[in-house]
Design a protein around this motif. Structure first.
Motif, PDB file in Angstrom:
ATOM      1  N   ILE A  52       0.843  -1.193   0.000  1.00  0.00           N
ATOM      2  CA  ILE A  52       0.000   0.000   0.000  1.00  0.00           C
ATOM      3  C   ILE A  52       0.878   1.243   0.000  1.00  0.00           C
ATOM      4  O   ILE A  52       1.652   1.479   0.934  1.00  0.00           O
ATOM      5  N   ARG A  53       0.753   2.042  -1.052  1.00  0.00           N
ATOM      6  CA  ARG A  53       1.460   3.314  -1.153  1.00  0.00           C
ATOM      7  C   ARG A  53       0.534   4.304  -1.872  1.00  0.00           C
ATOM      8  O   ARG A  53       0.424   4.303  -3.100  1.00  0.00           O
ATOM      9  N   LEU A  54      -0.159   5.142  -1.123  1.00  0.00           N
ATOM     10  CA  LEU A  54      -1.063   6.131  -1.701  1.00  0.00           C
ATOM     11  C   LEU A  54      -0.508   7.520  -1.406  1.00  0.00           C
ATOM     12  O   LEU A  54      -0.293   7.878  -0.238  1.00  0.00           O
ATOM     13  N   VAL A  56      -1.174   7.147   2.730  1.00  0.00           N
ATOM     14  CA  VAL A  56      -1.351   5.856   3.391  1.00  0.00           C
ATOM     15  C   VAL A  56      -0.166   4.970   3.040  1.00  0.00           C
ATOM     16  O   VAL A  56       0.250   4.914   1.875  1.00  0.00           O
ATOM     17  N   ARG A  57       0.352   4.268   4.045  1.00  0.00           N
ATOM     18  CA  ARG A  57       1.462   3.346   3.837  1.00  0.00           C
ATOM     19  C   ARG A  57       1.265   2.123   4.722  1.00  0.00           C
ATOM     20  O   ARG A  57       0.864   2.236   5.874  1.00  0.00           O
ATOM     21  N   ALA A 103       1.263  -6.528  18.065  1.00  0.00           N
ATOM     22  CA  ALA A 103       2.096  -6.280  16.888  1.00  0.00           C
ATOM     23  C   ALA A 103       1.385  -6.868  15.685  1.00  0.00           C
ATOM     24  O   ALA A 103       0.753  -7.924  15.775  1.00  0.00           O
ATOM     25  N   GLY A 104       1.487  -6.188  14.564  1.00  0.00           N
ATOM     26  CA  GLY A 104       0.847  -6.692  13.355  1.00  0.00           C
ATOM     27  C   GLY A 104       0.841  -5.667  12.252  1.00  0.00           C
ATOM     28  O   GLY A 104       1.410  -4.576  12.377  1.00  0.00           O
ATOM     29  N   LEU A 105       0.190  -6.011  11.163  1.00  0.00           N
ATOM     30  CA  LEU A 105       0.092  -5.108  10.025  1.00  0.00           C
ATOM     31  C   LEU A 105      -0.816  -3.931  10.359  1.00  0.00           C
ATOM     32  O   LEU A 105      -1.820  -4.076  11.055  1.00  0.00           O
ATOM     33  N   ALA A 106      -0.454  -2.772   9.849  1.00  0.00           N
ATOM     34  CA  ALA A 106      -1.244  -1.570  10.078  1.00  0.00           C
ATOM     35  C   ALA A 106      -1.085  -0.645   8.888  1.00  0.00           C
ATOM     36  O   ALA A 106      -0.196  -0.817   8.043  1.00  0.00           O
ATOM     37  N   LEU A 107      -1.951   0.334   8.825  1.00  0.00           N
ATOM     38  CA  LEU A 107      -1.846   1.391   7.826  1.00  0.00           C
ATOM     39  C   LEU A 107      -1.457   2.678   8.530  1.00  0.00           C
ATOM     40  O   LEU A 107      -2.127   3.112   9.468  1.00  0.00           O
ATOM     41  N   GLU A 108      -0.347   3.254   8.116  1.00  0.00           N
ATOM     42  CA  GLU A 108       0.072   4.557   8.614  1.00  0.00           C
ATOM     43  C   GLU A 108      -0.629   5.610   7.762  1.00  0.00           C
ATOM     44  O   GLU A 108      -0.409   5.690   6.550  1.00  0.00           O
ATOM     45  N   VAL A 109      -1.468   6.411   8.390  1.00  0.00           N
ATOM     46  CA  VAL A 109      -2.333   7.338   7.671  1.00  0.00           C
ATOM     47  C   VAL A 109      -1.956   8.766   8.050  1.00  0.00           C
ATOM     48  O   VAL A 109      -1.877   9.111   9.229  1.00  0.00           O
ATOM     49  N   VAL A 162     -10.442   7.456   0.962  1.00  0.00           N
ATOM     50  CA  VAL A 162      -9.212   6.828   0.494  1.00  0.00           C
ATOM     51  C   VAL A 162      -9.063   5.429   1.084  1.00  0.00           C
ATOM     52  O   VAL A 162      -8.648   4.481   0.410  1.00  0.00           O
ATOM     53  N   LEU A 163      -9.432   5.291   2.358  1.00  0.00           N
ATOM     54  CA  LEU A 163      -9.213   4.036   3.065  1.00  0.00           C
ATOM     55  C   LEU A 163     -10.288   2.984   2.814  1.00  0.00           C
ATOM     56  O   LEU A 163     -10.025   1.788   2.943  1.00  0.00           O
TER      57      LEU A 163
END
Length: 338
Positions: free
Chosen positions: A8-10, A35-36, A193-199, A209-210
């Motif tokens: 994810i790279r927006l 978003v990353r 701990a886990g995957l996340a979206l840095e917004v 967007v999300l």
């Protein structure tokens, strides 16, 4: 089978408001990622800085060792009321001084504006280390305000992130070992701990967007953590790695009682006498509802934790006239409980 994680790279631009005495308030537009995808590790510690500074120091040292050979990982810092600046010897000295409290302070000892001023001498410190813009690296710590009468909801928060490239290159075991090292000397109530979206902020206003990502990939966390969240002893959702401490683990019957509630295939690891770690799979998984990948183990664990899960945190959207947004965010919030 190794899950295929979406990349994810927006991109921006992202507006930032600044103020100077000469020009007043102005808005600048920065060209950066909206978003990353990242790996995020967060720990909620119901103790004041004086009691946990040694554990935070160990966590910081563990993170620095893990990323020290990554050229974009440690380039900027903030410390208490200092403005963001390039990381240098002075910055390291300030952070180390923050992590060496010599006197216990309480908010009741200060009068008026002193409660929020530097005169507190590090009673409620915060600092952050950051990588190059949009690199995905960060380490942040913010201690709760210390009161003699312990607050029920307030917690100190330690938060660290890694780019998913780190996960791809070094493997899930390296990330897991780092998360356990960060947690190992913290008397935490919970963590994950886990995957996340840095917004990029404002987070809740980026729903359009999300929305395509959230409706397809339930394994991406969006709810960030901050000192004002006051999550207390509740659990802020289900993640790849789930750290549990008292009182929730105690109410579950300890590690043995929790193990009895889980399928044998779900990984449970006792961490000392009063903490446990539940890991949902060999590595973090974003899931993909379009491919039927619904993250069954996450849903099962959410059912176990249901009485202790944090209620919807963004109810203020209703009072701000954003009821439609509130419905969408509630749907995401309860994605593992439907």
């Amino acid at each position: 089978m190794t899950p295929l994680r979406p990349r994810i790279r927006l991109s921006g631009p992202v507006p930032y408001t600044s103020w100077t005495p000469e020009s007043g308030e102005s808005v600048e537009y920065w060209d950066r990622l909206l978003v990353r995808d990242i790996v995020r590790m967060v720990f909620f510690v119901p103790h004041d800085h004086f009691d946990i500074a040694v554990g935070v120091t160990h966590a910081l040292d563990s993170y620095v060792r893990a990323v020290n050979d990554c050229p974009d990982a440690l380039v900027q810092y903030t410390c208490c009321d200092w403005e963001p600046a390039p990381l240098n010897d002075r910055g390291c000295e300030l952070i180390r001084a923050t992590l060496n409290p010599r006197v216990r302070h309480f908010a009741e000892d200060y009068m008026g504006q002193e409660v929020s001023a530097d005169v507190k001498d590090g009673a409620e410190p915060f600092f952050g280390l950051y990588g190059k813009q949009d690199s995905g690296f960060s380490f942040e710590y913010h201690a709760r305000t210390p009161w003699r009468e312990e607050p029920v909801e307030a917690v100190s928060v330690l938060r660290a992130t890694l780019p998913t490239e780190y996960l791809d290159e070094r493997g899930a075991s390296a990330v897991s070992e780092l998360a356990i090292a960060l947690a190992s000397r913290l008397p935490l109530a919970s963590g994950h701990a886990g995957l996340a979206l840095e917004v990029a902020p404002p987070q809740l206003e980026r729903l359009d967007v999300l929305r395509p990502l959230l409706s397809r990939h339930p394994g991406f966390d969006v709810r960030d953590a901050g000192i004002l969240d006051e999550v207390g002893f509740r659990i802020d959702g289900v993640h790849w790695m789930n750290f549990l401490g008292p009182p929730v683990l105690t109410e579950l019957g300890g590690a043995a009682g929790l193990r009895a509630r889980l399928r044998p295939t779900l990984g449970l690891q006792a961490l000392g006498d009063n903490h446990a770690l539940v890991t949902l799979g060999p590595e973090p998984d974003a899931g993909d509802l379009l491919r039927g990948e619904t993250l069954t183990s996450y849903r099962e664990f959410a059912h176990v934790l249901e009485p202790w899960l944090e209620p919807f945190a963004w109810g203020h959207l209703d009072t701000q006239g954003k009821a439609a947004d509130a419905v969408a965010w509630r749907t995401w919030w309860h994605r593992f409980r439907r």
